[in-house]
Design a protein around this motif. Structure first.
Motif, PDB file in Angstrom:
ATOM      1  N   LEU A 179       0.825  -1.205   0.000  1.00  0.00           N
ATOM      2  CA  LEU A 179       0.000   0.000   0.000  1.00  0.00           C
ATOM      3  C   LEU A 179       0.861   1.257   0.000  1.00  0.00           C
ATOM      4  N   LEU A 180       1.948   1.227   0.758  1.00  0.00           N
ATOM      5  CA  LEU A 180       2.841   2.381   0.816  1.00  0.00           C
ATOM      6  C   LEU A 180       3.511   2.632  -0.529  1.00  0.00           C
ATOM      7  N   LEU A 233       4.442  13.369   1.290  1.00  0.00           N
ATOM      8  CA  LEU A 233       3.159  13.270   1.979  1.00  0.00           C
ATOM      9  C   LEU A 233       2.895  11.875   2.545  1.00  0.00           C
ATOM     10  N   PRO A 234       3.144  10.766   1.802  1.00  0.00           N
ATOM     11  CA  PRO A 234       3.002   9.456   2.434  1.00  0.00           C
ATOM     12  C   PRO A 234       3.895   9.292   3.666  1.00  0.00           C
ATOM     13  N   ALA A 235       5.113   9.851   3.599  1.00  0.00           N
ATOM     14  CA  ALA A 235       6.008   9.755   4.751  1.00  0.00           C
ATOM     15  C   ALA A 235       5.422  10.463   5.961  1.00  0.00           C
ATOM     16  N   LEU A 236       4.810  11.625   5.742  1.00  0.00           N
ATOM     17  CA  LEU A 236       4.207  12.353   6.846  1.00  0.00           C
ATOM     18  C   LEU A 236       2.959  11.639   7.377  1.00  0.00           C
ATOM     19  N   ILE A 237       2.158  11.084   6.480  1.00  0.00           N
ATOM     20  CA  ILE A 237       0.958  10.355   6.910  1.00  0.00           C
ATOM     21  C   ILE A 237       1.348   9.141   7.753  1.00  0.00           C
ATOM     22  N   ILE A 238       2.301   8.360   7.248  1.00  0.00           N
ATOM     23  CA  ILE A 238       2.764   7.196   7.991  1.00  0.00           C
ATOM     24  C   ILE A 238       3.405   7.627   9.310  1.00  0.00           C
ATOM     25  N   GLY A 239       4.005   8.819   9.306  1.00  0.00           N
ATOM     26  CA  GLY A 239       4.648   9.316  10.517  1.00  0.00           C
ATOM     27  C   GLY A 239       3.687   9.614  11.648  1.00  0.00           C
ATOM     28  N   GLY A 287      -5.856  11.552  -5.133  1.00  0.00           N
ATOM     29  CA  GLY A 287      -6.862  10.948  -4.264  1.00  0.00           C
ATOM     30  C   GLY A 287      -6.645   9.459  -4.089  1.00  0.00           C
ATOM     31  N   ARG A 288      -6.282   8.776  -5.168  1.00  0.00           N
ATOM     32  CA  ARG A 288      -6.007   7.343  -5.079  1.00  0.00           C
ATOM     33  C   ARG A 288      -4.795   7.087  -4.194  1.00  0.00           C
ATOM     34  N   ALA A 327      -2.244   5.479   1.047  1.00  0.00           N
ATOM     35  CA  ALA A 327      -1.476   5.882   2.231  1.00  0.00           C
ATOM     36  C   ALA A 327      -2.294   5.673   3.501  1.00  0.00           C
ATOM     37  N   ALA A 328      -3.591   6.003   3.443  1.00  0.00           N
ATOM     38  CA  ALA A 328      -4.455   5.797   4.611  1.00  0.00           C
ATOM     39  C   ALA A 328      -4.576   4.312   4.933  1.00  0.00           C
ATOM     40  N   GLY A 329      -4.680   3.476   3.892  1.00  0.00           N
ATOM     41  CA  GLY A 329      -4.725   2.034   4.117  1.00  0.00           C
ATOM     42  C   GLY A 329      -3.466   1.513   4.764  1.00  0.00           C
ATOM     43  N   ALA A 330      -2.316   2.026   4.324  1.00  0.00           N
ATOM     44  CA  ALA A 330      -1.046   1.629   4.930  1.00  0.00           C
ATOM     45  C   ALA A 330      -0.990   2.063   6.388  1.00  0.00           C
TER      46      ALA A 330
END
Length: 311
Positions: A93-94, A105-111, A164-165, A170-173
């Motif tokens: 997912l990531l 942005l994925p890094a910040l979300i996962i953070g 958006g996808r 990222a939210a799923g991860a």
């Protein structure tokens, strides 16, 4: 970050901090690796990393077989299920999120994982109002970073149609690893007889098996993969993140977890996000803008405030 009194009572605290920072630096590589392997499918990148992790873990189990325990059937099933949440499923997912909207942005979300783990696993004695400053700072940082995504050349952003996808991936991860953190900690508390090193290897073997099955089911056929330009770089980087970002990082994090309080460990997870962003900008040979720096500062302050409240 550590008081004198805390250091005095925990002689291994310096080792734990260095180990936690080392794990964060190695985890950060997993964010930029998909950018470095743009000619390969996301699933192949995921499978390459975790098959390598499984091979290394299996080798370590074989090397120490006389002194290490083997899992029971129930323990093996638990390792397999948790490996999907914390490794193969999470990282796939990531990787898909990074392909759609870049690294930053994925890094910040996962953070934000430490905050979600803290909220969902909040001790009964901790008031919700104490969590508010950290949550507000973190959300502010994420909103600022999201506003920048359209012009963020350093993060390698994709067209808006894919944003958006990527956000959904990222939210799923985020959900996947948060569940892993909570369930894995609960499992270890119920099984104090299992050593951290053994559990890391069992997870590694399960992860390698999951990565292999995933690749055999829907991955690129071996002949076509071998003929892809840059396959040597793919193999080298798969080994680097499989050994470093998975096996070695897991052992370092176990070391940190054994020597530090949960609050300090949570604070050190910030290093994963910061190293990921650093690697991304180094790879693209660009410098963050003032607004991007501000987002990182807000994000870091939010994590630290939340950890302080938890402590």
């Amino acid at each position: 970050m550590v008081s004198r009194s805390e250091a005095a009572h925990h002689p291994g605290v310096t080792t734990g901090i260095l180990a936690g920072l080392g794990a964060g630096a190695l985890w950060g590589l997993s964010f930029v690796a998909p950018r470095m392997l743009g000619g390969f499918a996301a699933l192949d990148v995921t499978a390459g990393r975790f098959i390598t992790y499984g091979i290394v873990a299996l080798a370590m189990m074989g090397w120490g077989l006389r002194t290490r325990a083997l899992p029971t059937g129930r323990q093996a099933l638990a390792a397999l299920g948790l490996s999907v949440l914390g490794f193969t499923g999470y990282y796939l997912l990531l990787v898909l999120a990074i392909r759609d909207m870049g690294v930053a942005l994925p890094a910040l979300i996962i953070g934000t994982i430490p905050i979600w783990v803290m909220v969902l696993g909040k001790p009964q004695g901790l008031r919700w109002v104490a969590l508010l400053p950290g949550l507000v700072l973190t959300v502010a940082g994420l909103v600022l970073m999201a506003d920048l995504h359209g012009g963020d050349a350093a993060a390698g952003q994709a067209p808006a149609a894919h944003f958006g996808r990527g956000l959904a991936f990222a939210a799923g991860a985020l959900v996947s690893w948060t569940l892993f953190a909570l369930l894995n900690a609960a499992w270890l508390r119920r099984h104090p007889e299992v050593r951290a090193g053994d559990w890391a290897n069992w997870l590694g073997v399960a992860t390698g098996l999951g990565g292999l099955l995933l690749w055999l089911a829907v991955g690129t056929p071996a002949a076509r993969l071998a003929a892809t330009p840059g396959v040597g770089w793919f193999v080298l980087l798969s080994f680097a993140i499989g050994f470093g970002s998975s096996w070695l990082a897991t052992l370092l994090w176990n070391t940190a977890s054994q020597r530090l309080s949960a609050s300090l460990c949570g604070q050190l997870i910030v290093s994963e996000t910061l190293f990921a962003i650093l690697y991304a900008f180094l790879w693209d040979a660009q410098w963050p803008t003032a607004a991007q720096w501000a987002a990182v500062v807000l994000f870091t302050l939010g994590i630290m405030a939340s950890i302080k409240a938890h402590r």
